[in-house]
Design a protein around this motif. Structure first.
Motif, PDB file in Angstrom:
ATOM      1  N   TYR A 129     -23.369 -85.715 -60.151  1.00 51.84           N
ATOM      2  CA  TYR A 129     -22.747 -85.563 -58.841  1.00 51.84           C
ATOM      3  C   TYR A 129     -21.735 -86.661 -58.526  1.00 51.84           C
ATOM      4  N   GLN A 130     -21.464 -87.542 -59.507  1.00 57.68           N
ATOM      5  CA  GLN A 130     -20.419 -88.549 -59.314  1.00 57.68           C
ATOM      6  C   GLN A 130     -19.059 -87.853 -59.300  1.00 57.68           C
ATOM      7  N   PRO A 131     -18.139 -88.323 -58.456  1.00 55.97           N
ATOM      8  CA  PRO A 131     -16.806 -87.684 -58.435  1.00 55.97           C
ATOM      9  C   PRO A 131     -16.061 -87.947 -59.726  1.00 55.97           C
ATOM     10  N   LYS A 132     -15.315 -86.943 -60.171  1.00 57.37           N
ATOM     11  CA  LYS A 132     -14.505 -87.097 -61.377  1.00 57.37           C
ATOM     12  C   LYS A 132     -13.301 -87.976 -61.063  1.00 57.37           C
ATOM     13  N   LYS A 133     -12.954 -88.836 -62.006  1.00 58.04           N
ATOM     14  CA  LYS A 133     -11.819 -89.727 -61.800  1.00 58.04           C
ATOM     15  C   LYS A 133     -10.518 -88.930 -61.798  1.00 58.04           C
ATOM     16  N   ASN A 134      -9.596 -89.405 -60.943  1.00 59.38           N
ATOM     17  CA  ASN A 134      -8.270 -88.793 -60.833  1.00 59.38           C
ATOM     18  C   ASN A 134      -8.351 -87.302 -60.506  1.00 59.38           C
ATOM     19  N   SER A 135      -9.291 -86.951 -59.671  1.00 60.76           N
ATOM     20  CA  SER A 135      -9.431 -85.556 -59.268  1.00 60.76           C
ATOM     21  C   SER A 135      -9.378 -85.482 -57.743  1.00 60.76           C
ATOM     22  N   LYS A 136      -9.225 -84.244 -57.253  1.00 63.17           N
ATOM     23  CA  LYS A 136      -9.199 -84.054 -55.807  1.00 63.17           C
ATOM     24  C   LYS A 136     -10.520 -84.479 -55.183  1.00 63.17           C
ATOM     25  N   GLU A 137     -11.592 -84.292 -55.939  1.00 65.08           N
ATOM     26  CA  GLU A 137     -12.914 -84.656 -55.431  1.00 65.08           C
ATOM     27  C   GLU A 137     -12.999 -86.150 -55.142  1.00 65.08           C
ATOM     28  N   GLU A 138     -12.319 -86.964 -55.981  1.00 69.27           N
ATOM     29  CA  GLU A 138     -12.346 -88.408 -55.778  1.00 69.27           C
ATOM     30  C   GLU A 138     -11.665 -88.778 -54.458  1.00 69.27           C
ATOM     31  N   GLU A 139     -10.605 -88.052 -54.093  1.00 67.58           N
ATOM     32  CA  GLU A 139      -9.924 -88.322 -52.828  1.00 67.58           C
ATOM     33  C   GLU A 139     -10.825 -88.017 -51.643  1.00 67.58           C
ATOM     34  N   GLU A 140     -11.711 -87.051 -51.797  1.00 67.00           N
ATOM     35  CA  GLU A 140     -12.600 -86.686 -50.700  1.00 67.00           C
ATOM     36  C   GLU A 140     -13.586 -87.798 -50.351  1.00 67.00           C
ATOM     37  N   ARG A 174     -13.045 -90.651 -49.495  1.00 68.56           N
ATOM     38  CA  ARG A 174     -12.578 -91.574 -48.460  1.00 68.56           C
ATOM     39  C   ARG A 174     -13.409 -91.420 -47.191  1.00 68.56           C
ATOM     40  N   TYR A 175     -14.009 -90.264 -47.002  1.00 69.34           N
ATOM     41  CA  TYR A 175     -14.776 -90.005 -45.806  1.00 69.34           C
ATOM     42  C   TYR A 175     -16.104 -90.758 -45.852  1.00 69.34           C
ATOM     43  N   THR A 176     -16.543 -91.228 -44.681  1.00 70.43           N
ATOM     44  CA  THR A 176     -17.759 -92.050 -44.637  1.00 70.43           C
ATOM     45  C   THR A 176     -18.982 -91.275 -45.099  1.00 70.43           C
ATOM     46  N   ALA A 177     -19.028 -89.982 -44.800  1.00 67.27           N
ATOM     47  CA  ALA A 177     -20.184 -89.186 -45.252  1.00 67.27           C
ATOM     48  C   ALA A 177     -20.212 -89.121 -46.778  1.00 67.27           C
ATOM     49  N   CYS A 178     -19.037 -88.951 -47.390  1.00 67.47           N
ATOM     50  CA  CYS A 178     -18.978 -88.915 -48.851  1.00 67.47           C
ATOM     51  C   CYS A 178     -19.275 -90.293 -49.446  1.00 67.47           C
ATOM     52  N   LYS A 179     -18.812 -91.347 -48.747  1.00 64.70           N
ATOM     53  CA  LYS A 179     -19.130 -92.703 -49.218  1.00 64.70           C
ATOM     54  C   LYS A 179     -20.632 -92.947 -49.169  1.00 64.70           C
ATOM     55  N   ALA A 180     -21.268 -92.466 -48.118  1.00 59.50           N
ATOM     56  CA  ALA A 180     -22.723 -92.614 -48.011  1.00 59.50           C
ATOM     57  C   ALA A 180     -23.423 -91.871 -49.152  1.00 59.50           C
ATOM     58  N   PHE A 181     -22.929 -90.673 -49.455  1.00 63.54           N
ATOM     59  CA  PHE A 181     -23.505 -89.923 -50.570  1.00 63.54           C
ATOM     60  C   PHE A 181     -23.291 -90.668 -51.885  1.00 63.54           C
TER      61      PHE A 181
END
Length: 612
Positions: free
Chosen positions: A53-64, A66-73
């Motif tokens: 479930y780690q975000p893929k590097k250099n992907s759109k998912e990594e940009e997501e 930035r949100y605090t909820a995603c940072k918490a996850f």
């Protein structure tokens, strides 16, 4: 209670019991070993889960993220890695403190047990030998007594018989004496062996066996204590990681509490804000007067006869394209390097009198091609091939500014990296100059030149993007080509069509289009001819002069021919693509290769800027 006194006759049972104790210990070792394997497997599964479930590097998912909820996850995933690490610690500690230690102890225990029971068997064998000796001496004493008794009876019989000679009687008497003496000797030997056996037997049952059994008892008690201590260690290994696991859980709770819904909402605004204003009111169009109808602000063009003020770049259109109707195709991108790719820099022409669509389409089919139309055709072809405009003009203003700023930051980092490399090479060259035996200074010249060229290229590229960024932020004069003002209210995935230059100017300054424009743009374009609207466009101001160093035959559309030694006006300098825009007179202007001319810029001229 001592095994030596209470279990003096249970040698075989004690042997079986101690072996069972060792089997129990080995069984416990196996249990702990399987527990360590479970912990490792669990830790591995947790790590794989977190990695999945780690975000893929250099992907759109990594940009997501930035949100605090995603940072918490993301923090939760990282803490799960640490959580898994603690289970690996449990496995390691159980292996080293229990499994390995007990395995070594079992080997020592087996050797000790083997030694004790070897001594016990040896003592048993000794007492058995003594018993056999006693039995042998006893049987010999019994046999000798019987022989002596028979010899005595035979002597008495011979002595009583008158027919027996005196010699035979004497012989029988001597034989009886010999037998009697042998019986006495056997008696003495039997008595001695009996005393010895009784002593050995007493030692065996009261000294040797009790001592051996006592050692076996102590060995067994140590085994029991050791397995108990191992069970305590088993619990302590788990207990030691509980605080760290608790910290992991606390960090997960802390990450959850750090979620800021207001901040995430603001990030959504920053991510999708286009910079446009909502559409204004649509004015009433009176169709009762066929040739004189009021034109709304969001039609193809504004009426020149109405006396409305001229729209300039940077101004905001009152009437916008309604955001839910079909959008027009995007403007074409800059031309490829085969022809001038620098974007013309000039004021926007005023909007023209609106005419019937049929009339304007006829003009579109018959008008003479212009330089701007050639550049738009190239740009449309580029978008058809799936290319993204280099200046991100396909994006809304706010998103374009972010992209340009990001690009400038990346280029500045690359420039700094190259400069650091150049400084390192320069220092190394100085060292070689002072100490020739360490290396040849000339060997670094090629690398130094290459790095300097890279720095120069990166600077040119950075200044180009800085100019675009400054334009977006309103620091430089607006450029006339509509591509610089397109705000991205179109689908970049659709194939781009070539719009005429009049349409470019009739679109609203921030890049939105009217419904009528969409209808015109959807018509099949058969040529790149544009109307004569550009005949009324104000000429760009000269920012300097140039002298032709060589003769250039401008055969491609958009270029201009020059003769060696000719002096011309510079209206737009090289933006890093190798072309400079010049003017001979009001009717003749175009692009020439920068290397073919020597430019003399007027630093006081508006819009003059040197790109190096």
């Amino acid at each position: 209670m001592s095994w030596g006194t209470e279990l003096w006759d249970q040698f075989d049972n004690l042997e079986k019991h101690t072996q069972w104790g060792i089997d129990i210990l080995e069984k416990y070792i196996k249990f702990v070993k399987e527990r360590t394997e479970i912990e490792l497997s669990y830790a591995k599964q947790l790590r794989n889960l977190a990695k999945k479930y780690q975000p893929k590097k250099n992907s759109k998912e990594e940009e997501e993220y930035r949100y605090t909820a995603c940072k918490a996850f993301l923090s939760t995933l990282n803490e799960m890695n640490d959580y898994a690490g603690q289970h690996e610690v449990i496995s390691e500690n159980m292996t080293s403190n229990i499994t390995v230690e007990l395995a070594r102890y079992v080997q020592e225990l087996k050797q000790e047990r083997k030694s004790y029971f070897h001594d016990g068997r040896k003592a048993q064998q000794h007492i058995e030998i003594c018993w056999k000796q006693l039995e042998s001496s006893k049987r010999r004493f019994e046999r000798d007594c019987k022989e002596a008794d028979r010899a005595q009876q035979y002597f008495e019989k011979m002595d009583a018989d008158i027919n027996v000679t005196k010699a035979d009687v004497e012989k029988a008497r001597q034989q009886a004496q010999v037998r009697h003496q042998m019986a006495e000797d056997s008696k003495a030997d039997y008595s001695s062996i009996l005393q010895k056996f009784n002593h050995e037997q007493h030692e065996y049952y009261h000294t040797h066996i009790p001592n051996i059994f006592q050692k076996i008892q102590e060995m067994e008690e140590r085994r029991i204590v050791r397995i108990g201590d191992s069970m305590k260690t088993y619990a302590e290994v788990d207990r030691q990681v509980i605080p760290i696991i608790g910290k992991c859980l606390d960090e997960i709770v802390k990450a959850a509490e750090s979620i800021d819904q207001k901040n995430d909402s603001q990030l959504v605004i920053e991510a999708y804000k286009s910079g446009f204003e909502p559409p204004g009111d649509i004015e009433f169009e009176d169709y009762t007067q066929p040739m004189k109808r009021t034109v709304s602000d969001n039609s193809l063009s504004n009426s020149r006869g109405e006396g409305k003020p001229e729209l300039k770049f940077g101004g905001k259109s009152k009437g916008k394209l309604w955001p839910f109707i079909k959008k027009n195709k995007p403007p074409p991108p800059p031309p490829a390097s085969a022809s001038p790719s620098a974007v013309p820099n000039g004021p926007q022409s005023p909007k023209q009198q609106k005419e019937p669509l049929s009339h304007r389409f006829n003009e579109f089919m018959t008008s003479k091609p212009k330089i701007h139309c050639f550049r738009s055709l190239k740009r449309g072809l580029s978008l058809k091939l799936g290319a993204t405009p280099e200046d991100f003009s396909n994006l809304p203003p706010e998103q374009r500014r972010k992209k340009l700023q990001q690009k400038v930051d990346e280029l500045n980092k690359e420039i700094q990296k190259e400069m650091d490399q150049r400084d390192a090479i320069t220092k190394m060259k100085d060292v070689y100059l002072k100490n020739p035996q360490m290396g040849d200074p000339a060997s670094l010249d090629h690398k130094l030149t290459e790095v300097s060229q890279n720095i120069e290229k990166l600077r040119l590229e950075s200044q180009k993007f800085e100019a675009w960024l400054a334009e977006v932020e309103g620091r430089l004069p607006a450029r006339s080509e509509q591509a610089r003002r397109q705000s991205g209210m179109f689908d970049a995935q659709n194939p781009a069509t070539v719009n005429n230059c009049a349409q470019d100017r009739e679109s609203s300054p921030d890049g939105s289009y009217t419904e009528e424009q969409s209808q015109e743009g959807e018509g099949k374009v058969l040529a790149t001819d544009f109307d004569d609207e550009f005949d009324e466009e104000e000429p760009l101001p000269a920012i300097g002069t140039c002298k032709a160093l060589y003769t250039f035959e401008g055969q491609n559309e958009g270029t201009i021919s020059v003769v060696e030694g000719e002096t011309l006006y510079v209206i737009e300098e090289d933006k890093g693509d190798g072309w400079t825009r010049i003017r001979r007179n009001e009717d003749e202007e175009g692009y020439v290769p920068t290397s073919y001319v020597e430019v003399y810029l007027d630093k006081n001229a508006k819009g003059a800027k040197t790109y190096i």
